[in-house]
Structure formats: C-alpha cells, structure tokens
Design a protein around this motif. Sequence first.
Motif, PDB file in Angstrom:
ATOM      1  N   ALA A   1       0.850  -1.190   0.000  1.00  0.00           N
ATOM      2  CA  ALA A   1       0.000   0.000   0.000  1.00  0.00           C
ATOM      3  C   ALA A   1       0.887   1.242   0.000  1.00  0.00           C
ATOM      4  O   ALA A   1       2.103   1.158   0.197  1.00  0.00           O
ATOM      5  N   SER A   2       0.279   2.396  -0.224  1.00  0.00           N
ATOM      6  CA  SER A   2       1.029   3.660  -0.196  1.00  0.00           C
ATOM      7  C   SER A   2       0.139   4.768   0.345  1.00  0.00           C
ATOM      8  O   SER A   2      -1.087   4.674   0.340  1.00  0.00           O
ATOM      9  N   LYS A   3       0.792   5.815   0.819  1.00  0.00           N
ATOM     10  CA  LYS A   3       0.086   7.007   1.272  1.00  0.00           C
ATOM     11  C   LYS A   3       1.029   8.185   1.156  1.00  0.00           C
ATOM     12  O   LYS A   3       2.249   8.034   1.075  1.00  0.00           O
TER      13      LYS A   3
ATOM     14  N   TYR B   1       2.817  11.553   2.663  1.00  0.00           N
ATOM     15  CA  TYR B   1       3.284  12.045   3.962  1.00  0.00           C
ATOM     16  C   TYR B   1       2.211  12.940   4.597  1.00  0.00           C
ATOM     17  O   TYR B   1       1.624  13.806   3.948  1.00  0.00           O
ATOM     18  N   GLY B   2       1.944  12.687   5.865  1.00  0.00           N
ATOM     19  CA  GLY B   2       0.977  13.477   6.594  1.00  0.00           C
ATOM     20  C   GLY B   2      -0.424  12.913   6.583  1.00  0.00           C
ATOM     21  O   GLY B   2      -1.273  13.353   7.370  1.00  0.00           O
ATOM     22  N   ALA B   3      -0.693  11.951   5.688  1.00  0.00           N
ATOM     23  CA  ALA B   3      -2.031  11.363   5.615  1.00  0.00           C
ATOM     24  C   ALA B   3      -2.151  10.204   6.594  1.00  0.00           C
ATOM     25  O   ALA B   3      -1.153   9.613   7.028  1.00  0.00           O
ATOM     26  N   ALA B   4      -3.395   9.869   6.939  1.00  0.00           N
ATOM     27  CA  ALA B   4      -3.628   8.703   7.789  1.00  0.00           C
ATOM     28  C   ALA B   4      -3.328   7.429   7.003  1.00  0.00           C
ATOM     29  O   ALA B   4      -3.366   7.410   5.764  1.00  0.00           O
ATOM     30  N   ASN B   5      -2.984   6.367   7.722  1.00  0.00           N
ATOM     31  CA  ASN B   5      -2.746   5.091   7.047  1.00  0.00           C
ATOM     32  C   ASN B   5      -4.027   4.614   6.372  1.00  0.00           C
ATOM     33  O   ASN B   5      -5.130   4.762   6.919  1.00  0.00           O
ATOM     34  N   PRO B   6      -3.890   4.005   5.202  1.00  0.00           N
ATOM     35  CA  PRO B   6      -5.076   3.468   4.532  1.00  0.00           C
ATOM     36  C   PRO B   6      -5.544   2.185   5.213  1.00  0.00           C
ATOM     37  O   PRO B   6      -4.855   1.631   6.090  1.00  0.00           O
ATOM     38  N   GLY B   7      -6.704   1.693   4.808  1.00  0.00           N
ATOM     39  CA  GLY B   7      -7.139   0.374   5.271  1.00  0.00           C
ATOM     40  C   GLY B   7      -6.344  -0.703   4.546  1.00  0.00           C
ATOM     41  O   GLY B   7      -6.279  -0.734   3.319  1.00  0.00           O
ATOM     42  N   PHE B   8      -5.700  -1.574   5.296  1.00  0.00           N
ATOM     43  CA  PHE B   8      -4.852  -2.604   4.690  1.00  0.00           C
ATOM     44  C   PHE B   8      -5.689  -3.828   4.301  1.00  0.00           C
ATOM     45  O   PHE B   8      -6.705  -4.152   4.937  1.00  0.00           O
ATOM     46  N   THR B   9      -5.222  -4.520   3.273  1.00  0.00           N
ATOM     47  CA  THR B   9      -5.879  -5.738   2.800  1.00  0.00           C
ATOM     48  C   THR B   9      -4.836  -6.850   2.697  1.00  0.00           C
ATOM     49  O   THR B   9      -3.627  -6.598   2.794  1.00  0.00           O
ATOM     50  N   ALA B  10      -5.337  -8.073   2.481  1.00  0.00           N
ATOM     51  CA  ALA B  10      -4.429  -9.223   2.417  1.00  0.00           C
ATOM     52  C   ALA B  10      -4.833 -10.163   1.287  1.00  0.00           C
ATOM     53  O   ALA B  10      -5.973 -10.161   0.824  1.00  0.00           O
TER      54      ALA B  10
ATOM     55  N   GLY C   1       9.421   7.070   3.087  1.00  0.00           N
ATOM     56  CA  GLY C   1      10.190   5.824   3.165  1.00  0.00           C
ATOM     57  C   GLY C   1       9.259   4.625   3.078  1.00  0.00           C
ATOM     58  O   GLY C   1       8.097   4.746   2.690  1.00  0.00           O
ATOM     59  N   THR C   2       9.775   3.455   3.423  1.00  0.00           N
ATOM     60  CA  THR C   2       8.981   2.218   3.392  1.00  0.00           C
ATOM     61  C   THR C   2       8.881   1.629   4.789  1.00  0.00           C
ATOM     62  O   THR C   2       9.835   1.694   5.578  1.00  0.00           O
TER      63      THR C   2
ATOM     64  N   ILE D   1      -1.792 -21.105  10.106  1.00  0.00           N
ATOM     65  CA  ILE D   1      -1.628 -19.830   9.391  1.00  0.00           C
ATOM     66  C   ILE D   1      -0.205 -19.329   9.503  1.00  0.00           C
ATOM     67  O   ILE D   1       0.380 -19.251  10.588  1.00  0.00           O
ATOM     68  N   ASN D   2       0.333 -18.968   8.353  1.00  0.00           N
ATOM     69  CA  ASN D   2       1.619 -18.280   8.253  1.00  0.00           C
ATOM     70  C   ASN D   2       1.357 -16.876   7.684  1.00  0.00           C
ATOM     71  O   ASN D   2       0.343 -16.612   7.022  1.00  0.00           O
ATOM     72  N   TYR D   3       2.316 -15.952   7.943  1.00  0.00           N
ATOM     73  CA  TYR D   3       2.154 -14.561   7.493  1.00  0.00           C
ATOM     74  C   TYR D   3       3.331 -14.159   6.613  1.00  0.00           C
ATOM     75  O   TYR D   3       4.479 -14.576   6.835  1.00  0.00           O
ATOM     76  N   ALA D   4       3.044 -13.318   5.638  1.00  0.00           N
ATOM     77  CA  ALA D   4       4.092 -12.675   4.828  1.00  0.00           C
ATOM     78  C   ALA D   4       3.820 -11.173   4.838  1.00  0.00           C
ATOM     79  O   ALA D   4       2.676 -10.729   4.634  1.00  0.00           O
ATOM     80  N   ALA D   5       4.846 -10.396   5.129  1.00  0.00           N
ATOM     81  CA  ALA D   5       4.673  -8.941   5.278  1.00  0.00           C
ATOM     82  C   ALA D   5       4.523  -8.271   3.924  1.00  0.00           C
ATOM     83  O   ALA D   5       5.087  -8.704   2.908  1.00  0.00           O
ATOM     84  N   GLY D   6       3.789  -7.175   3.915  1.00  0.00           N
ATOM     85  CA  GLY D   6       3.726  -6.280   2.765  1.00  0.00           C
ATOM     86  C   GLY D   6       4.491  -4.999   3.078  1.00  0.00           C
ATOM     87  O   GLY D   6       5.136  -4.875   4.127  1.00  0.00           O
ATOM     88  N   THR D   7       4.433  -4.041   2.166  1.00  0.00           N
ATOM     89  CA  THR D   7       5.191  -2.806   2.332  1.00  0.00           C
ATOM     90  C   THR D   7       4.265  -1.591   2.166  1.00  0.00           C
ATOM     91  O   THR D   7       3.523  -1.491   1.183  1.00  0.00           O
ATOM     92  N   LEU D   8       4.350  -0.699   3.135  1.00  0.00           N
ATOM     93  CA  LEU D   8       3.680   0.595   3.023  1.00  0.00           C
ATOM     94  C   LEU D   8       4.720   1.610   2.580  1.00  0.00           C
ATOM     95  O   LEU D   8       5.744   1.789   3.238  1.00  0.00           O
ATOM     96  N   THR D   9       4.447   2.298   1.468  1.00  0.00           N
ATOM     97  CA  THR D   9       5.351   3.325   0.955  1.00  0.00           C
ATOM     98  C   THR D   9       4.758   4.698   1.234  1.00  0.00           C
ATOM     99  O   THR D   9       3.633   5.000   0.812  1.00  0.00           O
TER     100      THR D   9
END
Length: 277
Positions: free
Chosen positions: A26-28, A30-39, A69-70, A85-93
Amino acid sequence: NYSPAPTVNRSFTVNQAVLTITANNASKVYGAANPGFTASYSGWVNGDTPAVVSGLSLTTTATTGSGVGTYPITGSGASAANYTINYAAGTLTVTRAGLTITANNASRMYGAANPTFTASYLGLLNGDTPAVVSGLSLATTATTGSNVGTYPITGSGATAANYTIGYAAGTLTVTQAALTAPYVSGATAAAPMVITYGDSWSPTYLGATAGAGICMFSVDSQTYFQTEPWNTTARLSPPESLPYTYTFHVAQLGNGNWQGNVVDPLVGDLAVNYTAY
C-alpha cells in the motif's frame, strides 16, 4: 465357503492445511492517515474463502507523522479451524507531499537596491514550519538600474525531506524615484544676484539629477526649459522701473523613472536684482 471377516477399527488424523496470509502493498502521502490494509491468501482447499478466517489484524509501524520511506505491513491474530496460518509482510510506501512556495510581492524605488525577498508556504503538514526547507533562493531579473515596471520574483533550489516542491512567482514593482528639487546657484531670496539691465544670465542648476529629465525655471511670466547640461542662457527683460527683483521657481520635470518635483512658489525662491546701466 467363508465366514464374514471381523470388523477392524482404524484411527485417522486430519492435519490442518497451511494457509499463508500476505499483506498487500500500500502507499500514502506524507501526513495522511494510514489506509485500510488488505491481504491475499494462498493455500485454500475444499473451496474455502477468507470468510473462514477470523481475528486478522494488519498493522504497520508508520504513523501520520512518519517520514517518506517504506514500512512493513504485518499480519497477526488470524485463526481458521482447518488451517495453520503463516504470514508474509507487505510494504507501506510513504510518498512526498506537495509544497508550494510562493514569492511574496515586493516594491522599491528606481535606483534602489532590491529588497530582501520573502516567501509564503502552502502545504506544510504535521506542524512542520518553513524551517524544514533549506536552500531556497529568491531572485529577480531586476537590477538597480532597471526601469520602472514589474519584474518576476522566482524561487529555486529549495529542498525538504518529505515534500515535492513547486514554485509560484511573485512580482517586484519598481516605482518612480523621488527627485530633490534643484536650485540655481548665485542667488538667494535673502541675497539676490545683481545683474545690469540688458545683460544675459546663464543659470547653473545645483542638485539636479542626471538622467532625470528636463530642468525648468520660471520667472514672472517667463518659463525656461533646459536639458542637460542645463546651460541655456536666459535673457530677462525687466520693466523700465529699476531696480526690479525677479523671483525664480525651479523644478526638474522627471521622466519614466523619476517622479518630477513641484516646487512651492513660497519655498526656496531665488532672486536676481536688476539695476540700471
């Protein structure tokens, strides 16, 4: 020929299938609220869907104030009856926010040095101030000798870690300079110059500004206009009754860059006292 076989009981263990939950990138700004994350999900069997998963939380270390940054997006807390359940991370830019720097309008008189220019800022976030900006240069094409008119004030060179910078020009207005009224040498109201009747007189202007237009002096009903070097001879014709004192009024008319002066006839009068032969 055979008797039935005896019943045999056996135990089977059904192990949980492996389900991998991957946080989507996901991305946003600078200064904005984090978006709703999905999987995304990998490992479904038997037509199962995400509806069988409960308790999933997707979070990041980034906040509204986090810089460009990321940042990792991680999953936790999920459960599903038939899955491990296993997890794999995503990246917020976090990308740069837009910042507009506008040069403030300014003015000065012709011939003066340019003032120190200032700017206004539109788009600062998270309590940021202009102090986060470095390298800003504000300049104009106008020089000390530039004519009366308007000239752009432009910005350049600015950087700020979390912003993409744009510029808006301001305007420098060069106005006419004020002239100091010139005066004529050799005579004052208190001590008039004495000239014999019939003689000519070449006035010398003092305090006149070079390049600022024609000088003028008026005496009674006669007016003389002189251009540089202001050395026209004036032949005055006093009345027959002598001695006679003339009162002079002196001015410089100005031009596009200079504001002409108007001399109050009651101030700074000059006199020439004509006597008989």
